[in-house]
Structure formats: structure tokens, C-alpha cells
Design a protein around this motif. Structure first.
Motif, mmCIF file in Angstrom:
data_model
loop_
_atom_site.group_PDB
_atom_site.id
_atom_site.type_symbol
_atom_site.label_atom_id
_atom_site.label_comp_id
_atom_site.label_asym_id
_atom_site.label_seq_id
_atom_site.Cartn_x
_atom_site.Cartn_y
_atom_site.Cartn_z
ATOM 1 N N LYS A 9 0.960 -1.649 -0.190
ATOM 2 C CA LYS A 9 0.077 -0.285 -0.165
ATOM 3 C C LYS A 9 0.763 1.197 0.476
ATOM 4 N N VAL A 10 0.510 1.615 -1.533
ATOM 5 C CA VAL A 10 2.109 3.017 -1.561
ATOM 6 C C VAL A 10 1.351 4.169 -0.636
ATOM 7 N N CYS A 11 2.290 5.300 -0.327
ATOM 8 C CA CYS A 11 1.656 6.377 0.030
ATOM 9 C C CYS A 11 3.078 7.175 -0.741
ATOM 10 N N PHE A 12 1.977 7.943 -2.314
ATOM 11 C CA PHE A 12 3.294 8.842 -2.948
ATOM 12 C C PHE A 12 3.180 10.208 -2.638
ATOM 13 N N VAL A 13 4.503 10.078 -2.701
ATOM 14 C CA VAL A 13 4.314 12.417 -2.388
ATOM 15 C C VAL A 13 4.781 12.998 -3.057
ATOM 16 N N THR A 14 4.446 14.725 -4.272
ATOM 17 C CA THR A 14 4.789 14.837 -5.046
ATOM 18 C C THR A 14 5.300 16.258 -5.172
ATOM 19 N N ILE A 15 6.388 16.317 -5.125
ATOM 20 C CA ILE A 15 6.247 18.425 -5.249
ATOM 21 C C ILE A 15 6.338 18.970 -6.218
ATOM 22 N N TYR A 42 0.053 1.145 5.507
ATOM 23 C CA TYR A 42 0.480 1.933 4.279
ATOM 24 C C TYR A 42 1.988 0.547 4.558
ATOM 25 N N THR A 43 2.510 0.685 3.389
ATOM 26 C CA THR A 43 3.859 -0.657 3.551
ATOM 27 C C THR A 43 5.175 0.212 3.222
ATOM 28 N N ASP A 44 4.471 1.379 1.847
ATOM 29 C CA ASP A 44 5.339 2.316 0.766
ATOM 30 C C ASP A 44 5.384 3.385 1.189
ATOM 31 N N LEU A 45 6.360 4.372 1.508
ATOM 32 C CA LEU A 45 6.311 5.698 1.495
ATOM 33 C C LEU A 45 7.047 6.456 0.065
ATOM 34 N N LEU A 46 6.704 7.147 -0.674
ATOM 35 C CA LEU A 46 7.537 7.680 -2.480
ATOM 36 C C LEU A 46 7.283 8.820 -2.395
ATOM 37 N N VAL A 47 8.578 9.027 -1.840
ATOM 38 C CA VAL A 47 8.366 10.647 -2.663
ATOM 39 C C VAL A 47 9.269 11.244 -2.855
ATOM 40 N N SER A 68 9.478 0.439 9.990
ATOM 41 C CA SER A 68 8.279 -0.504 9.687
ATOM 42 C C SER A 68 7.199 0.551 8.364
ATOM 43 N N ILE A 69 8.042 1.612 7.717
ATOM 44 C CA ILE A 69 7.691 1.655 6.937
ATOM 45 C C ILE A 69 8.951 1.367 5.122
ATOM 46 N N VAL A 70 8.163 1.513 4.113
ATOM 47 C CA VAL A 70 9.703 1.010 3.084
ATOM 48 C C VAL A 70 9.657 2.670 2.111
ATOM 49 N N THR A 71 10.862 3.410 3.050
ATOM 50 C CA THR A 71 10.536 4.628 2.449
ATOM 51 C C THR A 71 12.006 4.546 1.171
ATOM 52 N N GLU A 93 -4.246 -7.528 -9.826
ATOM 53 C CA GLU A 93 -3.398 -8.282 -10.746
ATOM 54 C C GLU A 93 -2.838 -9.848 -10.097
ATOM 55 N N LYS A 94 -2.843 -10.719 -10.721
ATOM 56 C CA LYS A 94 -2.909 -12.244 -9.911
ATOM 57 C C LYS A 94 -1.396 -12.083 -10.064
ATOM 58 N N GLY A 95 -0.872 -12.167 -8.650
ATOM 59 C CA GLY A 95 0.335 -12.646 -8.402
ATOM 60 C C GLY A 95 1.175 -10.674 -8.223
ATOM 61 N N ARG A 96 0.285 -10.388 -7.822
ATOM 62 C CA ARG A 96 0.775 -8.908 -7.956
ATOM 63 C C ARG A 96 -0.371 -7.742 -7.588
ATOM 64 N N GLU A 97 -0.985 -8.720 -5.968
ATOM 65 C CA GLU A 97 -1.864 -7.325 -5.136
ATOM 66 C C GLU A 97 -1.455 -6.558 -4.267
ATOM 67 N N SER A 98 -1.697 -5.471 -5.147
ATOM 68 C CA SER A 98 -1.387 -4.081 -3.971
ATOM 69 C C SER A 98 -2.573 -3.329 -3.312
ATOM 70 N N ALA A 99 -2.499 -2.390 -2.553
ATOM 71 C CA ALA A 99 -4.030 -1.487 -1.945
ATOM 72 C C ALA A 99 -3.951 -0.874 -2.308
ATOM 73 N N GLU A 100 -5.067 -0.608 -2.790
ATOM 74 C CA GLU A 100 -5.351 1.252 -3.161
ATOM 75 C C GLU A 100 -4.426 2.173 -2.108
ATOM 76 N N GLY A 101 -3.600 3.595 -2.099
ATOM 77 C CA GLY A 101 -3.134 3.849 -1.269
ATOM 78 C C GLY A 101 -3.648 5.574 -2.034
ATOM 79 N N VAL A 102 -2.564 6.280 -1.484
ATOM 80 C CA VAL A 102 -2.982 7.503 -1.185
ATOM 81 C C VAL A 102 -1.765 8.196 -2.625
#
Length: 215
Positions: A9-15, A42-47, A68-71, A93-102
Motif C-alpha cells: 500500500k503506497v503513499c506517493f508524495v510529489t512536490i 501503508y507499507t511504502d512511502l514514495l517521495v 516499519s515503512i519502506v521509503t 492483478e494476479k501475482g501482484r496484488e497491492s491495496a489502493e493508497g493515496v
């Protein structure tokens, strides 16, 4: 007995591509924000930290409490940010499931429109260092019409390691919880311009006025 790993589950931050936004990057690494992410599974924080933000990102992401969060971070993607926003959208998708993040975005119209078209929950954060208040007006109008959550920062002088920063004290932890509610009632984009939806014409006008922030 086999263990079942929880979906990504990804939180994507964009500036964006032009203006620096250190306060937003800083706010996303505050302990209360990380706790809010973990509480919402959430599992991932992508900045996307911009051309001047790498040093700050690397210093902040090295903190022990973030284990606890992959950055992950990057400066900008010249091909656009569609791939990152789709990662936040999640997949079944099969074999690549991910939850909706933000997506947590500066208030640039281009970034906002990209997220709205993909249909991922969006937190819009105006940059308080800018001299005009158009970004705040845009965020407020979009929240009022049910499209986004309005994230807020205020500037507080502080020293962090080798940098003197203006830290963004924020409502972002609460905004993460609000985005979970937005997910359940989020409206489709573009809006239907008929019947009760005709008031969306005003929103379109606001977006047109803000098209100077196209990064």
C-alpha cells in the motif's frame, strides 16, 4: 504453515518539477505522520523530492523509526508521474496484488489532474512559502466539491542536522485518515456537467485559472 504477507500500500508524495517544498518533505517524515501511515496499513512511502531535495530526503529517511515503512525517493521523472500514481492506485492483478493508497501532492494543477484522472485518493497541500493564495483557494474548492482532502502546513523555524529548516507542522496525519473516508465516496473526474452536477462548472473555472501550476 505458510505466512500471508499483507498487500503493498503506497503513499506517493510529489512536490512537482519547479519549486522546492522542503516543508512538505519534512512533514512526511514526522513521527506522527509515520504512525498514521502504519495505522492505515501503508507499507511504502514514495517521495518525489525535486531537484534540490535529495540531501534532505536521504537524511530524513535514514531515521530508525521508519523501519516499519519502506521509503524510496527520486528527484523527478521526465516521462511523467503516471507510473508512480498508478502504484498508489493499487492493482488486483494476479501475482501482484497491492491495496489502493493515496497521492499527497503540492497544489499544482498538472499533478492534481493526473491523480484525479487515475481516480486515486488525493491530499492537496498548498505551499505556504508562495506569495499568492491561489493554491489554497484551489485546494479548498476541490475539497468542498468532494474531490480531495485539503492538507495544511504552517511554517515553524527549526534546526535539523546540517540544515536550518522551516518545518511544516501539519494536519497530514489526520488527512491520511480523511483520505480513507474519501476513498469510499470519491467522485469521478471529469465531472458530469448536467443536472445537479452543473455546479462543477465553477470547479472547472478554478482549474483553468490555476493552470500556471502545471508541474
Amino acid at each position: 504453515m505458510s505466512s500471508v504477507s499483507k498487500p503493498t500500500k503506497v503513499c506517493f508524495v510529489t512536490i512537482g518539477a519547479t519549486a522546492s517544498f522542503d516543508a512538505l518533505i519534512q512533514a512526511c517524515f514526522q513521527p506522527d505522520f509515520i504512525v498514521a501511515l502504519a495505522a492505515a496499513n501503508y507499507t511504502d512511502l514514495l517521495v518525489q523530492y525535486g531537484r534540490d531535495g535529495q540531501r534532505l530526503f536521504e537524511e530524513l529517511s535514514s531515521r530508525q523509526e521508519l523501519k516499519s515503512i519502506v521509503t524510496r525517493g527520486f528527484d523527478f521523472n521526465s516521462k511523467g508521474l503516471g507510473e508512480e500514481m498508478r502504484a498508489a492506485k493499487g492493482t488486483k492483478e494476479k501475482g501482484r496484488e497491492s491495496a489502493e493508497g493515496v497521492v499527497l501532492s503540492h497544489a499544482g494543477s498538472g499533478s492534481i489532474l493526473d491523480a484525479l484522472r487515475i481516480g486515486v485518493p488525493l491530499i492537496v497541500v498548498p505551499n505556504p512559502s508562495l506569495l499568492d493564495d491561489h493554491q489554497t483557494e484551489l485546494a479548498e474548492a476541490l475539497q468542498e466539491q468532494g474531490y480531495v482532502v485539503h492538507g495544511r502546513l504552517r511554517w515553524v523555524p527549526s534546526t535539523f542536522a546540517f540544515l536550518i529548516l522551516l518545518i511544516g507542522r501539519s494536519n497530514l496525519p489526520a488527512a491520511i485518515a480523511e483520505s480513507e473516508e474519501l476513498r469510499k465516496r470519491q467522485q469521478a473526474w471529469p465531472p458530469i456537467n448536467s443536472g445537479v452536477h452543473r455546479r462543477a462548472q465553477g470547479l472547472a473555472g478554478i482549474m483553468d485559472e490555476e493552470m500556471g501550476f502545471l508541474d
